[in-house]
Write an enzyme that holds these catalytic residues in place. Sequence first.
Site, PDB file in Angstrom:
ATOM      1  N   SER A 237       0.555  -1.211   0.242  1.00 30.34           N
ATOM      2  CA  SER A 237      -0.235   0.199  -0.206  1.00 30.34           C
ATOM      3  C   SER A 237       0.759   0.820  -0.003  1.00 30.34           C
ATOM      4  O   SER A 237       1.884   1.200  -0.266  1.00 30.34           O
ATOM      5  CB  SER A 237      -0.707  -0.251   1.024  1.00 30.34           C
ATOM      6  OG  SER A 237      -0.519   0.096   2.350  1.00 30.34           O
ATOM      7  N   LYS A 238       0.342   2.338   0.579  1.00 27.29           N
ATOM      8  CA  LYS A 238       0.927   3.519  -0.132  1.00 27.29           C
ATOM      9  C   LYS A 238       2.203   3.768   0.938  1.00 27.29           C
ATOM     10  O   LYS A 238       3.358   4.610   1.380  1.00 27.29           O
ATOM     11  CB  LYS A 238       0.090   4.971  -0.161  1.00 27.29           C
ATOM     12  CG  LYS A 238      -1.227   5.229  -1.200  1.00 27.29           C
ATOM     13  CD  LYS A 238      -1.545   6.307  -1.267  1.00 27.29           C
ATOM     14  CE  LYS A 238      -2.776   6.875  -2.545  1.00 27.29           C
ATOM     15  NZ  LYS A 238      -4.142   7.065  -2.098  1.00 27.29           N
ATOM     16  N   ARG A 239       1.396   3.411   2.129  1.00 30.60           N
ATOM     17  CA  ARG A 239       2.427   3.454   3.438  1.00 30.60           C
ATOM     18  C   ARG A 239       3.510   2.815   2.924  1.00 30.60           C
ATOM     19  O   ARG A 239       4.960   2.997   4.199  1.00 30.60           O
ATOM     20  CB  ARG A 239       1.708   2.463   4.562  1.00 30.60           C
ATOM     21  CG  ARG A 239       2.284   1.459   4.302  1.00 30.60           C
ATOM     22  CD  ARG A 239       1.548   0.941   5.838  1.00 30.60           C
ATOM     23  NE  ARG A 239       1.433  -1.243   6.034  1.00 30.60           N
ATOM     24  CZ  ARG A 239       0.349  -1.402   5.739  1.00 30.60           C
ATOM     25  NH1 ARG A 239      -1.189  -0.527   5.301  1.00 30.60           N
ATOM     26  NH2 ARG A 239       0.053  -2.368   5.960  1.00 30.60           N
ATOM     27  N   GLY A 241       5.484   3.417   0.353  1.00 25.50           N
ATOM     28  CA  GLY A 241       6.890   3.666  -0.777  1.00 25.50           C
ATOM     29  C   GLY A 241       5.636   3.737  -2.012  1.00 25.50           C
ATOM     30  O   GLY A 241       4.802   3.566  -1.973  1.00 25.50           O
TER      31      GLY A 241
END
Length: 285
Positions: A237-239, A241
């Site tokens: 996911s976005k966390r 990177g």
Amino acid sequence: APSPTGYLHVGGARTALYNWLFARRHRGVFVLRIEDTDVDRSKPELVTAILRSMEWMGLNWDEGPFYQSKRIDRYRQMAAELERRGAAYPCFCTTEELQARRARAEAERRPWKYDGVCRHLPESDRQQRRAEGQPHAMRFRVPESGTTCFEDRVFGPIEVEHRDLEDFVLLRSDGNPTYHLGVVADNLDMRVTHVVRGADHLSNTPKQVLMYKALEAQPPIFAHLPLILGADRQRLSKRHGATSVEAYREQGILPEALGNFLALLGWTPPGGQEIVTREEMVRAF
């Protein structure tokens, strides 16, 4: 994606790549479909970005792009056909009623699934409510007993008890189709033979197999791909990177490099080579 709510995720890019390689390997047809029936979440600019990312990666399609938002009448026609066959029924439950029943089940620590209130309405009652113009969704009538089985090309044989499935929605009360109705109608109309998608769709497949059977149609062959995980073993996911194709492009990553990397996330070509041209991938896939 069931609804283009973001840029092309690398997981979606790998799925597209595997579909493309499989179609090229067997001289098949690679169909691009934009599943944009969730009008509140789909945005035209995101569709444009997805197409741009596909083209940048060299994933040229043979047919499409087809937009589900332009095929609404076809989906309503199929829902009516399922009802005519006794495989679907109108559901007059309001959102508030469903939320209250779900909350009650949670308070009593019972697992919630649709309780079939409208499944057992007399036909005369259904006709009267429709004549009065009561809003209603359309639900699929899941058999009350037995199992549904299918052979997955990655996970092997899958069997699901019907008692574990609820009567799922085909058409929402606003007349828009759900993912299940859209993909089954499209797969039949577009003569899709193989569906290669993420393993997060495994739970959807028994429902769709039931729909094919209700329509006396042959289901496609399914292959569900394990999801791409981060170092913490959680779904990427976005966390973690950069996760979109556009983000890697902006960093200066070459499309050949990204395609090579994604191809080897879940597949190893004969000989175990780590740098593989697209032509070599097609021959080996």
